[in-house]
Design a protein around this motif. Sequence first.
Motif, PDB file in Angstrom:
ATOM      1  N   LEU A   7       0.829  -1.209   0.000  1.00 54.98           N
ATOM      2  CA  LEU A   7       0.000   0.000   0.000  1.00 54.98           C
ATOM      3  C   LEU A   7       0.866   1.263   0.000  1.00 54.98           C
ATOM      4  N   LYS A   8       1.947   1.254   0.776  1.00 57.10           N
ATOM      5  CA  LYS A   8       2.829   2.431   0.813  1.00 57.10           C
ATOM      6  C   LYS A   8       3.482   2.635  -0.543  1.00 57.10           C
ATOM      7  N   ARG A   9       3.918   1.541  -1.170  1.00 56.97           N
ATOM      8  CA  ARG A   9       4.528   1.637  -2.497  1.00 56.97           C
ATOM      9  C   ARG A   9       3.561   2.258  -3.492  1.00 56.97           C
ATOM     10  N   LEU A  10       2.284   1.943  -3.345  1.00 55.53           N
ATOM     11  CA  LEU A  10       1.243   2.477  -4.232  1.00 55.53           C
ATOM     12  C   LEU A  10       0.725   3.841  -3.764  1.00 55.53           C
ATOM     13  N   GLU A  11       1.315   4.350  -2.680  1.00 58.73           N
ATOM     14  CA  GLU A  11       0.929   5.634  -2.090  1.00 58.73           C
ATOM     15  C   GLU A  11      -0.549   5.673  -1.682  1.00 58.73           C
ATOM     16  N   LYS A  12      -1.035   4.560  -1.167  1.00 55.62           N
ATOM     17  CA  LYS A  12      -2.404   4.484  -0.640  1.00 55.62           C
ATOM     18  C   LYS A  12      -2.323   4.727   0.870  1.00 55.62           C
ATOM     19  N   TYR A  13      -2.086   5.982   1.202  1.00 53.12           N
ATOM     20  CA  TYR A  13      -1.808   6.341   2.578  1.00 53.12           C
ATOM     21  C   TYR A  13      -2.996   6.132   3.508  1.00 53.12           C
ATOM     22  N   ASP A  14      -4.200   6.441   3.054  1.00 56.62           N
ATOM     23  CA  ASP A  14      -5.370   6.247   3.916  1.00 56.62           C
ATOM     24  C   ASP A  14      -5.526   4.783   4.297  1.00 56.62           C
ATOM     25  N   GLU A  15      -5.274   3.903   3.350  1.00 57.78           N
ATOM     26  CA  GLU A  15      -5.371   2.471   3.639  1.00 57.78           C
ATOM     27  C   GLU A  15      -4.251   2.026   4.573  1.00 57.78           C
ATOM     28  N   CYS A  16      -3.060   2.597   4.413  1.00 62.21           N
ATOM     29  CA  CYS A  16      -1.949   2.283   5.332  1.00 62.21           C
ATOM     30  C   CYS A  16      -2.306   2.705   6.754  1.00 62.21           C
TER      31      CYS A  16
END
Length: 186
Positions: free
Chosen positions: A17-26
């Motif tokens: 998720l961090k690699r995909l920059e999905k910060y809210d999900e992280c």
Amino acid sequence: KDLKEFPEKSRQLYGELKRLEKYDECLALCDQVLEKYPDNISALLYRGVIFLDLKKYPEAIADFERVLSAAPQFYYVWCLKGRCELFAQQYDAAIESYRQCIKINPYISEPWNFAALAYFMCDKKNVAIGILNFGIEKIENKKDLLFMKGFIEEHAGDRDDALMSYIQCQILSPEEDKPVSAEGIF
């Protein structure tokens, strides 16, 4: 304190998720782990890094402080906390965080560089240069410290000293063909 590891499955998902920059999900994933294990230092660290990425410095600092209360010898968390404080213009706090990091591990360049930058931001150029000179004597990878020294000297108007620092930096990494000065001295 409950210091259970961040579950392996969660760690892998967080990384993706961090690699995909999905910060809210992280953040949601970290919060989910912290609901079950409120003092999980891995989840606090990961969440603090996300807050840092999102420029939410007070939240990041709070998480890093919780990690450090459980693991005060975790030198890189001192660096992360110092970075947040530096970006939030809390220079005295940043200097103290970098001092703690240097006490634990004086052989990495980041705390020397950023402590010097914090001093420079407080108009203490000579202290900043002194810290960098001391760091240059301590650590093996001097290139980053010489670059920061040149940067500070250049921005303080000491063009000749800056040129010498940049030349020393270039000598240590001749394979790099880009200019070492952000201001284009070369």
